[in-house]
Design an enzyme around this catalytic site. Structure first.
Site, PDB file in Angstrom:
ATOM      1  N   TYR A  87      31.709  43.575  28.232  1.00 59.69           N
ATOM      2  CA  TYR A  87      30.651  44.012  29.131  1.00 59.69           C
ATOM      3  C   TYR A  87      30.383  45.502  28.948  1.00 59.69           C
ATOM      4  O   TYR A  87      31.248  46.246  28.499  1.00 59.69           O
ATOM      5  CB  TYR A  87      31.061  43.781  30.592  1.00 59.69           C
ATOM      6  CG  TYR A  87      30.840  42.375  31.105  1.00 59.69           C
ATOM      7  CD1 TYR A  87      31.429  41.275  30.498  1.00 59.69           C
ATOM      8  CD2 TYR A  87      30.054  42.151  32.224  1.00 59.69           C
ATOM      9  CE1 TYR A  87      31.231  39.996  30.990  1.00 59.69           C
ATOM     10  CE2 TYR A  87      29.856  40.877  32.722  1.00 59.69           C
ATOM     11  CZ  TYR A  87      30.445  39.802  32.100  1.00 59.69           C
ATOM     12  OH  TYR A  87      30.247  38.540  32.583  1.00 59.69           O
ATOM     13  N   GLU A 130      23.423  39.139  42.723  1.00 60.25           N
ATOM     14  CA  GLU A 130      22.289  39.032  41.811  1.00 60.25           C
ATOM     15  C   GLU A 130      21.252  38.035  42.340  1.00 60.25           C
ATOM     16  O   GLU A 130      21.589  37.170  43.151  1.00 60.25           O
ATOM     17  CB  GLU A 130      22.770  38.539  40.447  1.00 60.25           C
ATOM     18  CG  GLU A 130      23.777  39.441  39.793  1.00 60.25           C
ATOM     19  CD  GLU A 130      24.337  38.859  38.500  1.00 60.25           C
ATOM     20  OE1 GLU A 130      24.110  37.664  38.196  1.00 60.25           O
ATOM     21  OE2 GLU A 130      25.009  39.616  37.797  1.00 60.25           O
TER      22      GLU A 130
END
Length: 170
Positions: A25, A70
């Site tokens: 990431y 999200e």
């Protein structure tokens, strides 16, 4: 990057890290309430997001927590210990993301309507919970609100290219 003690030193930080499960990431603490990130490998490798609203706090000297939800319905909680090059993250994927991760592999900002429609169309529970420790292998303060830090989709070899460019400028 010098040791980070306070929140104002954490803001603007850019990290590359690998979770113990192998997922890579990239994360940029854009300002006091916004993050940008790219997911290079793993279940949703290829996904990237800009201007995600987040709760960013200092837990104690050198330890920071970043949390958000999200548009997919995925909840994320990350604990950064940058002076020790480690972090712990917990990702709470809705059932639909675990079963259809390909829907989320995009520049999310351009597909929020698709994420919201998928939350309605598919089941969200039970959540697929991924708790992982990770190792930070790159950190640099890029300044606050730097739009150049995460400005394109992740691609194969991107991390290696970034690292080689960094070494060339060191």
């Amino acid at each position: 990057m010098k040791d980070i003690k306070d929140l104002n030193e954490f803001l603007g930080a850019h990290f590359l890290y690998t979770y113990d499960n192998g997922w890579k990431y990239e994360f940029y603490v854009k300002n006091k309430n916004t993050v940008d990130y790219r997911i290079h490998t793993g279940m949703v490798g290829g996904r990237w997001v800009k201007d995600q609203k987040a709760d960013i706090v200092k837990i104690t000297d050198g330890v920071f927590k970043v949390c958000w939800t999200e548009p997919t319905g995925t909840d994320v909680s990350l604990d950064f210990v940058p002076n020790e090059n480690k972090l712990h993250g917990v990702i709470f994927f809705p059932k639909w993301v675990h079963e259809h991760p390909e829907i989320t592999v995009c520049f999310q900002n351009d597909f929020i309507d698709v994420m919201e429609a998928s939350r309605v169309k598919y089941e969200t529970y039970p959540k697929y919970v991924v708790p992982e420790f990770g190792k930070i292998f790159y950190k640099k303060n890029e300044g606050i609100n730097n739009e150049k830090v995460i400005s394109e989709a992740p691609y194969e070899g991107m991390i290696e290219k970034m690292m080689s460019q960094e070494l060339a400028f060191s």
